[in-house]
Motif scaffolding. Sequence first.
Motif, PDB file in Angstrom:
ATOM      1  N   UNK A  32       9.449   2.276  -2.865  1.00 11.52           N
ATOM      2  CA  UNK A  32       8.944   0.783  -3.039  1.00 11.52           C
ATOM      3  C   UNK A  32       9.196   0.347  -1.406  1.00 11.52           C
ATOM      4  N   UNK A  33       8.332  -0.486  -1.012  1.00 12.64           N
ATOM      5  CA  UNK A  33       8.399  -1.183   0.233  1.00 12.64           C
ATOM      6  C   UNK A  33       8.601  -2.636   0.073  1.00 12.64           C
ATOM      7  N   UNK A  34       9.280  -3.290   0.963  1.00 11.20           N
ATOM      8  CA  UNK A  34       9.508  -4.749   0.621  1.00 11.20           C
ATOM      9  C   UNK A  34       9.905  -5.126   2.200  1.00 11.20           C
ATOM     10  N   UNK A  35      10.128  -6.491   2.326  1.00 10.66           N
ATOM     11  CA  UNK A  35      10.459  -7.227   3.649  1.00 10.66           C
ATOM     12  C   UNK A  35      11.267  -8.587   3.409  1.00 10.66           C
ATOM     13  N   UNK A  36      12.026  -8.940   4.063  1.00  2.00           N
ATOM     14  CA  UNK A  36      12.767 -10.099   4.147  1.00  2.00           C
ATOM     15  C   UNK A  36      12.640 -10.741   5.478  1.00  2.00           C
ATOM     16  N   UNK A  37      11.407 -11.675   5.688  1.00  2.00           N
ATOM     17  CA  UNK A  37      11.262 -12.302   6.942  1.00  2.00           C
ATOM     18  C   UNK A  37      12.269 -13.152   7.454  1.00  2.00           C
ATOM     19  N   UNK A  38      13.319 -13.522   6.465  1.00  2.00           N
ATOM     20  CA  UNK A  38      14.414 -14.504   7.200  1.00  2.00           C
ATOM     21  C   UNK A  38      15.381 -13.456   7.918  1.00  2.00           C
ATOM     22  N   UNK A  39      15.337 -12.331   7.515  1.00  2.00           N
ATOM     23  CA  UNK A  39      16.132 -11.203   8.291  1.00  2.00           C
ATOM     24  C   UNK A  39      15.434 -10.215   9.272  1.00  2.00           C
ATOM     25  N   UNK A  40      14.209 -10.447   8.929  1.00  3.31           N
ATOM     26  CA  UNK A  40      13.252  -9.710  10.187  1.00  3.31           C
ATOM     27  C   UNK A  40      13.537  -8.227   9.976  1.00  3.31           C
ATOM     28  N   UNK A  41      13.447  -8.068   8.808  1.00  5.17           N
ATOM     29  CA  UNK A  41      14.003  -6.621   8.129  1.00  5.17           C
ATOM     30  C   UNK A  41      12.871  -6.017   7.210  1.00  5.17           C
ATOM     31  N   UNK A  42      12.471  -4.971   7.267  1.00  8.18           N
ATOM     32  CA  UNK A  42      11.490  -4.123   6.327  1.00  8.18           C
ATOM     33  C   UNK A  42      12.317  -3.099   5.467  1.00  8.18           C
ATOM     34  N   UNK A  43      12.275  -2.609   4.310  1.00  5.94           N
ATOM     35  CA  UNK A  43      12.804  -1.827   3.663  1.00  5.94           C
ATOM     36  C   UNK A  43      11.906  -0.766   2.912  1.00  5.94           C
ATOM     37  N   UNK A  44      12.520   0.473   2.729  1.00  3.93           N
ATOM     38  CA  UNK A  44      11.940   1.237   1.994  1.00  3.93           C
ATOM     39  C   UNK A  44      12.860   2.122   0.975  1.00  3.93           C
ATOM     40  N   UNK A  45      12.793   1.721  -0.358  1.00  3.66           N
ATOM     41  CA  UNK A  45      13.490   2.108  -1.115  1.00  3.66           C
ATOM     42  C   UNK A  45      12.888   3.482  -1.738  1.00  3.66           C
ATOM     43  N   UNK A  46      13.560   4.657  -1.583  1.00  2.69           N
ATOM     44  CA  UNK A  46      12.975   5.799  -2.082  1.00  2.69           C
ATOM     45  C   UNK A  46      13.861   6.455  -3.093  1.00  2.69           C
TER      46      UNK A  46
ATOM     47  N   UNK B 243       1.013  -1.054   0.051  1.00  6.08           N
ATOM     48  CA  UNK B 243      -0.039  -0.080   0.087  1.00  6.08           C
ATOM     49  C   UNK B 243       0.895   1.125   0.108  1.00  6.08           C
ATOM     50  N   UNK B 244       0.650   2.254  -0.646  1.00 12.39           N
ATOM     51  CA  UNK B 244       1.287   3.344  -0.793  1.00 12.39           C
ATOM     52  C   UNK B 244       0.374   4.726  -0.833  1.00 12.39           C
ATOM     53  N   UNK B 245       0.877   5.820  -0.167  1.00 12.91           N
ATOM     54  CA  UNK B 245       0.290   7.002  -0.103  1.00 12.91           C
ATOM     55  C   UNK B 245       0.435   7.611  -1.517  1.00 12.91           C
ATOM     56  N   UNK B 246      -0.515   8.434  -2.127  1.00 12.52           N
ATOM     57  CA  UNK B 246      -0.563   8.834  -3.554  1.00 12.52           C
ATOM     58  C   UNK B 246       0.756   9.518  -3.774  1.00 12.52           C
ATOM     59  N   UNK B 247       1.431  10.509  -2.963  1.00 14.85           N
ATOM     60  CA  UNK B 247       2.364  11.119  -3.372  1.00 14.85           C
ATOM     61  C   UNK B 247       3.831  10.320  -3.620  1.00 14.85           C
ATOM     62  N   UNK B 248       3.624   9.246  -2.972  1.00 15.32           N
ATOM     63  CA  UNK B 248       5.114   8.441  -3.116  1.00 15.32           C
ATOM     64  C   UNK B 248       4.976   7.347  -4.090  1.00 15.32           C
ATOM     65  N   UNK B 249       3.760   6.946  -4.729  1.00 20.17           N
ATOM     66  CA  UNK B 249       3.615   5.770  -5.601  1.00 20.17           C
ATOM     67  C   UNK B 249       4.463   6.112  -6.880  1.00 20.17           C
ATOM     68  N   UNK B 250       5.110   5.172  -7.387  1.00 20.79           N
ATOM     69  CA  UNK B 250       5.753   5.205  -8.423  1.00 20.79           C
ATOM     70  C   UNK B 250       7.143   5.700  -7.990  1.00 20.79           C
ATOM     71  N   UNK B 251       7.590   6.334  -6.880  1.00 22.38           N
ATOM     72  CA  UNK B 251       8.936   6.580  -6.507  1.00 22.38           C
ATOM     73  C   UNK B 251       9.449   5.865  -5.184  1.00 22.38           C
TER      74      UNK B 251
END
Length: 125
Positions: free
Chosen positions: A68-82, A58-66
């Motif tokens: 990207x959220x992702x997660x690695x459950x094996x590493x217990x980490x979530x990322x936000x690529x901006x 899910x993304x707020x409209x102003x950041x869509x396309x710019x």
Amino acid sequence: VQLQASGGGLVQAGGSLRLSCAASGRTFSTYYMGWLRQAPGKARDFVAAISWNGETTYYEDSVKGRFTISRDNAKNTVYLEMSNLKPEDTAVYHCAADPNLIERVVAGEEAFASWGQGTLVTVSS
């Protein structure tokens, strides 16, 4: 779940940053994860969220396309690529964890099961 966000910094407009949120706790893989931000003098805003298995985002409209959220459950980490950052993206970015995160965001709730300290992102023009 305890959360530790990192990766913020100073970047010029048009640049990119990658935020990370490391989680501790055995229930990480069952929680929705999200990023919210708060600019100086402004209310906290939702940025992005991801389901427990990473299949729904899910993304707020102003950041869509710019962003990207992702997660690695094996590493217990979530990322936000901006990418293509803009001065209006300047804020303290917090990660949050909650099994009902989306519902809480929609309801305008500010309390989540877990809340990490923020990491500052500053975008210069």
